[in-house]
Design a protein around this motif. Structure first.
Motif, PDB file in Angstrom:
ATOM      1  N   GLN A  67      -0.548  -5.826  -4.153  1.00  0.00           N
ATOM      2  CA  GLN A  67      -0.092  -5.298  -5.429  1.00  0.00           C
ATOM      3  C   GLN A  67      -0.951  -4.118  -5.872  1.00  0.00           C
ATOM      4  N   ALA A  68      -2.277  -4.236  -5.622  1.00  0.00           N
ATOM      5  CA  ALA A  68      -3.184  -3.142  -5.982  1.00  0.00           C
ATOM      6  C   ALA A  68      -2.870  -1.892  -5.167  1.00  0.00           C
ATOM      7  N   LEU A  69      -2.551  -2.077  -3.876  1.00  0.00           N
ATOM      8  CA  LEU A  69      -2.216  -0.939  -3.023  1.00  0.00           C
ATOM      9  C   LEU A  69      -0.913  -0.290  -3.465  1.00  0.00           C
ATOM     10  N   ILE A  70       0.052  -1.125  -3.857  1.00  0.00           N
ATOM     11  CA  ILE A  70       1.325  -0.593  -4.341  1.00  0.00           C
ATOM     12  C   ILE A  70       1.108   0.218  -5.603  1.00  0.00           C
ATOM     13  N   ALA A  71       0.294  -0.340  -6.510  1.00  0.00           N
ATOM     14  CA  ALA A  71       0.010   0.367  -7.764  1.00  0.00           C
ATOM     15  C   ALA A  71      -0.718   1.672  -7.489  1.00  0.00           C
ATOM     16  N   SER A  72      -1.656   1.633  -6.520  1.00  0.00           N
ATOM     17  CA  SER A  72      -2.408   2.832  -6.171  1.00  0.00           C
ATOM     18  C   SER A  72      -1.490   3.893  -5.576  1.00  0.00           C
TER      19      SER A  72
END
Length: 227
Positions: free
Chosen positions: A126-131
């Motif tokens: 999820q953090a990678l998607i947000a990034s």
């Protein structure tokens, strides 16, 4: 030591949750990790328990979705079990824990269920998607033409200014390796390809001659003008 006891201890020592159902959907083996991951009480999840009792407990806890008809949720889960098809499901419990459930039909009838806590991996994704979404918004907002390629030389971002300048839309370019098409008449590496591929100085010179130079503001970066 009795082999049955030994097998039970081995199952209980597994780090992930495990449950074996017979053809009548009764539990014939399960470990404590299975109960813990699903938050199931022992009187509901034990050898001899019906799987419907465990499903009902999960529905009552709100871990199988919100529905005004809980019986319907139980029936849907039972139907999927009775189909005896391999299945992999990722679901979040109400406490935020993300579990991966794997259902494997057994030749003798019944089902093997394994459960793994993938919360940390899910949060990382999820953090990678947000990034990536944040990067995409920055690239799109830049007034000059910008495109981005990944390590495999596939285009990941192609902003509106780049589309306007080159005549190729983001839909046409993203996911391809055709960045050359916007600048040259035949296939060849562009400067971004050479940088990503860590090309030697000779390769840069081969394609750009004296039209390229190191970028003064960033070590390891280059700029080029071609026509």
């Amino acid at each position: 030591m009795d082999q049955t006891v030994l097998l039970a201890q081995a199952i209980d020592a597994l780090p992930g949750g495990l449950c074996v159902l017979n053809a009548d959907n009764r539990v014939v083996a399960l470990n404590q990790a299975f109960r813990d991951l699903f938050g199931l009480p022992e009187d509901t999840a034990s050898v001899g328990s019906l799987v419907s009792e465990m499903i009902r407990s999960r529905v009552d806890a709100g871990d199988l979705g919100n529905d005004d008809a809980p019986d319907r949720l139980v029936e849907l889960e039972l139907q999927q079990l009775n189909d005896r098809l391999p299945r992999r499901v990722q679901r979040a419990r109400r406490d935020g824990t993300v579990l991966e459930e794997c259902y494997s039909p057994l030749e003798a009838g019944g089902t093997l269920i394994t459960v793994t806590d993938i919360t940390e991996g899910a949060r990382t994704r999820q953090a990678l998607i947000a990034s990536d979404q944040y990067l995409a918004s920055i690239v799109e907002a830049v007034a000059v033409a910008v495109f981005v390629i990944d390590r495999r030389h596939h285009i990941t971002h192609w902003n509106r200014a780049c589309a306007t300048l080159t005549g190729y839309s983001a839909e046409q370019m993203i996911g391809t390796m055709q960045q050359w098409r916007a600048f040259y008449g035949s296939e060849r590496p562009v400067l971004a390809d050479l940088i990503v591929g860590d090309a030697p100085e000779g390769e840069l010179r081969k394609h750009y001659g004296d039209k390229y130079r190191p970028f003064a503001l960033l070590e390891g970066a280059y700029e080029a003008e071609d026509y």
